[in-house]
Design an enzyme around this catalytic site. Structure first.
Site, PDB file in Angstrom:
ATOM      1  N   ARG A   1     -15.535  -5.986  -2.087  1.00 45.73           N
ATOM      2  CA  ARG A   1     -14.387  -5.593  -2.913  1.00 45.73           C
ATOM      3  C   ARG A   1     -13.571  -6.829  -3.304  1.00 45.73           C
ATOM      4  O   ARG A   1     -13.168  -6.983  -4.448  1.00 45.73           O
ATOM      5  CB  ARG A   1     -13.527  -4.617  -2.083  1.00 45.73           C
ATOM      6  CG  ARG A   1     -12.219  -4.176  -2.683  1.00 45.73           C
ATOM      7  CD  ARG A   1     -11.631  -3.012  -1.900  1.00 45.73           C
ATOM      8  NE  ARG A   1     -10.853  -3.424  -0.729  1.00 45.73           N
ATOM      9  CZ  ARG A   1     -10.314  -2.593   0.165  1.00 45.73           C
ATOM     10  NH1 ARG A   1     -10.504  -1.297   0.055  1.00 45.73           N
ATOM     11  NH2 ARG A   1      -9.609  -3.042   1.180  1.00 45.73           N
TER      12      ARG A   1
ATOM     13  N   ARG B   1      -1.153   5.759  12.341  1.00 49.63           N
ATOM     14  CA  ARG B   1      -2.086   4.745  12.844  1.00 49.63           C
ATOM     15  C   ARG B   1      -1.899   4.504  14.336  1.00 49.63           C
ATOM     16  O   ARG B   1      -2.626   3.709  14.918  1.00 49.63           O
ATOM     17  CB  ARG B   1      -1.833   3.426  12.116  1.00 49.63           C
ATOM     18  CG  ARG B   1      -2.866   3.047  11.055  1.00 49.63           C
ATOM     19  CD  ARG B   1      -2.378   1.783  10.403  1.00 49.63           C
ATOM     20  NE  ARG B   1      -3.374   1.026   9.721  1.00 49.63           N
ATOM     21  CZ  ARG B   1      -3.655   1.137   8.417  1.00 49.63           C
ATOM     22  NH1 ARG B   1      -3.044   2.032   7.690  1.00 49.63           N
ATOM     23  NH2 ARG B   1      -4.542   0.352   7.869  1.00 49.63           N
TER      24      ARG B   1
ATOM     25  N   LYS C   1     -10.956   5.945   2.411  1.00 46.54           N
ATOM     26  CA  LYS C   1      -9.812   6.876   2.423  1.00 46.54           C
ATOM     27  C   LYS C   1      -9.123   6.926   1.055  1.00 46.54           C
ATOM     28  O   LYS C   1      -8.818   8.000   0.546  1.00 46.54           O
ATOM     29  CB  LYS C   1      -8.779   6.468   3.499  1.00 46.54           C
ATOM     30  CG  LYS C   1      -9.344   6.414   4.910  1.00 46.54           C
ATOM     31  CD  LYS C   1      -8.265   6.085   5.934  1.00 46.54           C
ATOM     32  CE  LYS C   1      -7.646   4.708   5.785  1.00 46.54           C
ATOM     33  NZ  LYS C   1      -8.540   3.592   6.169  1.00 46.54           N
TER      34      LYS C   1
ATOM     35  N   ARG D   1      -7.718  -6.340  11.579  1.00 46.60           N
ATOM     36  CA  ARG D   1      -7.527  -4.958  11.145  1.00 46.60           C
ATOM     37  C   ARG D   1      -8.492  -4.016  11.860  1.00 46.60           C
ATOM     38  O   ARG D   1      -8.119  -2.906  12.234  1.00 46.60           O
ATOM     39  CB  ARG D   1      -7.718  -4.853   9.621  1.00 46.60           C
ATOM     40  CG  ARG D   1      -6.487  -5.301   8.854  1.00 46.60           C
ATOM     41  CD  ARG D   1      -6.815  -5.785   7.465  1.00 46.60           C
ATOM     42  NE  ARG D   1      -7.325  -4.755   6.580  1.00 46.60           N
ATOM     43  CZ  ARG D   1      -8.004  -5.008   5.447  1.00 46.60           C
ATOM     44  NH1 ARG D   1      -8.246  -6.253   5.100  1.00 46.60           N
ATOM     45  NH2 ARG D   1      -8.418  -4.031   4.696  1.00 46.60           N
TER      46      ARG D   1
ATOM     47  N   ARG E   1      -6.472  -8.778  -2.357  1.00 46.73           N
ATOM     48  CA  ARG E   1      -5.525  -8.505  -1.278  1.00 46.73           C
ATOM     49  C   ARG E   1      -5.525  -9.644  -0.274  1.00 46.73           C
ATOM     50  O   ARG E   1      -6.575 -10.117   0.140  1.00 46.73           O
ATOM     51  CB  ARG E   1      -5.901  -7.197  -0.583  1.00 46.73           C
ATOM     52  CG  ARG E   1      -5.158  -6.004  -1.143  1.00 46.73           C
ATOM     53  CD  ARG E   1      -5.634  -4.720  -0.531  1.00 46.73           C
ATOM     54  NE  ARG E   1      -5.534  -4.707   0.924  1.00 46.73           N
ATOM     55  CZ  ARG E   1      -5.735  -3.616   1.656  1.00 46.73           C
ATOM     56  NH1 ARG E   1      -6.046  -2.471   1.074  1.00 46.73           N
ATOM     57  NH2 ARG E   1      -5.633  -3.660   2.959  1.00 46.73           N
TER      58      ARG E   1
HETATM   59  P1  ADP Z   1      -6.705  -0.776   5.172  1.00 45.96           P
HETATM   60  O1  ADP Z   1      -7.649  -0.912   4.007  1.00 45.96           O
HETATM   61  O2  ADP Z   1      -6.796  -1.932   6.114  1.00 45.96           O
HETATM   62  O3  ADP Z   1      -6.809   0.540   5.841  1.00 45.96           O
HETATM   63  P2  ADP Z   1      -3.949  -0.241   4.219  1.00 45.96           P
HETATM   64  O4  ADP Z   1      -3.703  -0.480   2.788  1.00 45.96           O
HETATM   65  O5  ADP Z   1      -3.931   1.172   4.689  1.00 45.96           O
HETATM   66  O6  ADP Z   1      -5.303  -0.973   4.547  1.00 45.96           O
HETATM   67  O7  ADP Z   1      -2.896  -1.060   5.107  1.00 45.96           O
HETATM   68  C1  ADP Z   1      -2.733  -2.469   4.951  1.00 45.96           C
HETATM   69  C2  ADP Z   1      -1.838  -3.021   6.044  1.00 45.96           C
HETATM   70  O8  ADP Z   1      -0.548  -2.389   5.990  1.00 45.96           O
HETATM   71  C3  ADP Z   1      -2.313  -2.801   7.470  1.00 45.96           C
HETATM   72  O9  ADP Z   1      -3.242  -3.776   7.889  1.00 45.96           O
HETATM   73  C4  ADP Z   1      -0.973  -2.890   8.237  1.00 45.96           C
HETATM   74  O10 ADP Z   1      -0.542  -4.237   8.350  1.00 45.96           O
HETATM   75  C5  ADP Z   1      -0.011  -2.196   7.304  1.00 45.96           C
HETATM   76  N1  ADP Z   1       0.078  -0.727   7.566  1.00 45.96           N
HETATM   77  C6  ADP Z   1      -0.305   0.271   6.716  1.00 45.96           C
HETATM   78  N2  ADP Z   1      -0.061   1.468   7.249  1.00 45.96           N
HETATM   79  C7  ADP Z   1       0.456   1.264   8.486  1.00 45.96           C
HETATM   80  C8  ADP Z   1       0.890   2.104   9.540  1.00 45.96           C
HETATM   81  N3  ADP Z   1       0.823   3.446   9.455  1.00 45.96           N
HETATM   82  N4  ADP Z   1       1.380   1.518  10.671  1.00 45.96           N
HETATM   83  C9  ADP Z   1       1.460   0.193  10.784  1.00 45.96           C
HETATM   84  N5  ADP Z   1       1.051  -0.674   9.830  1.00 45.96           N
HETATM   85  C10 ADP Z   1       0.557  -0.157   8.685  1.00 45.96           C
END
Ligand code: ADP
Length: 198
Positions: A126, A87, A13, A149, A138
Site C-alpha cells: 500500500r 483497541r 477493516k 503496530r 502514511r
Molecule cells: P491501522 O491500519 O494500524 O489499524 P489506524 O488508522 O486504525 O491504523 O490507526 C493508526 C494509529 O492511530 C495507531 O497505530 C495508533 O497510534 C492510533 N490509534 C488509532 N485508534 C486507536 C485507539 N483506539 N487507541 C489507541 N490508539 C489508536
C-alpha cells in the site's frame, strides 16, 4: 445495528467499513482517521498524538474515548461501525458504558483473521503504491512502525477477541478471501442469527 470491526493493521477493516457505509447507510467511526485529522489540524491534542502514532504505539485510552464519546452523542440512524476502536480492554468497557448511556447496545463484533506475513505485504505494498502514484504515504506505514503496530495489536487488542467471545458477540471471518468473499461473510454474520460465535 452497531458493530465493531476487529483485526490487525492491514486486515481490511477500512475497506469493509466503506462497503457497509455504502450499502447499509451505517456511519464509520475510525479512531485512526479522527486522530490523523486532529494531527493535521494542529490542535494541542494533535501535537500530543503525532509522535505516538508515527512510532506505531497506541495513544492513551482517554483521548480516543473522548473522540468516540463526541461522535456517539450525534447518533446514527443506520448504526455505527467501530473501526480501530476499541483497541484495549478499558476502551471496550468504556464503549459499553457510552452505548448504554445513549440507550444503545453493541450487536456484533467481526474479527477479520489474517496471517501476519500477508499483513506486512499488504501494508508495505500500500505504501509503495501510494508513493509511486505521488500520493502521501502514511508516516507509520514503514517496517519499524509496522512492527510496533503488530505487537500492540497482539498484546493490547487481541484480548478483545476472548472478551467478545465470552459475551456471545463474536463472529470470525477469514480475512484472506477476496474483498467480495469477505463482504459476503460479514453480511451473513450481520443478517443471520445462527452465526453467533462461529
Ligand atoms: P491501522 O491500519 O494500524 O489499524 P489506524 O488508522 O486504525 O491504523 O490507526 C493508526 C494509529 O492511530 C495507531 O497505530 C495508533 O497510534 C492510533 N490509534 C488509532 N485508534 C486507536 C485507539 N483506539 N487507541 C489507541 N490508539 C489508536
Amino acid at each position: 445495528m452497531n458493530i465493531i470491526l476487529l483485526g490487525p493493521p492491514g486486515a481490511g477493516k477500512g475497506t469493509q467499513a466503506r462497503h457497509l457505509v455504502e450499502t447499509r447507510g451505517m456511519v464509520q467511526l475510525s479512531t485512526g482517521d479522527m486522530l490523523r485529522e486532529a494531527k493535521s489540524s494542529g490542535t494541542e491534542m494533535g501535537k500530543v498524538v503525532a509522535d505516538v502514532m508515527a512510532r506505531g504505539a497506541l495513544v492513551t485510552d482517554d483521548i480516543v474515548i473522548g473522540l468516540i464519546r463526541e461522535k456517539l452523542a450525534a447518533g446514527a440512524e443506520g448504526g455505527f461501525i467501530f473501526d480501530g476502536f476499541p483497541r484495549t480492554l478499558p476502551q471496550a468497557d468504556a464503549l459499553a458504558e457510552l452505548l448504554a448511556y445513549e440507550g444503545q447496545s453493541l450487536d456484533r463484533v467481526i474479527e477479520l483473521q489474517v496471517d501476519e506475513n500477508v499483513l506486512i505485504d499488504r501494508i508495505v505494498g500500500r505504501a509503495q503504491e501510494a508513493a509511486a502514484a505521488g500520493q502521501p504515504v502514511r508516516e507509520d506505514d514503514n517496517a519499524e512502525s509496522l512492527k510496533t503496530r503488530l505487537i500492540a495489536y497482539y498484546k493490547q487488542t487481541s484480548p478483545l477477541v476472548g472478551y467478545y467471545y465470552a459475551k456471545g458477540k463474536l463472529t470470525r471471518v477469514d480475512g484472506l478471501g477476496s474483498i467480495d468473499a469477505v463482504q459476503d461473510e460479514i453480511a451473513i454474520a450481520l443478517d443471520g442469527s445462527s452465526t453467533a460465535n462461529t
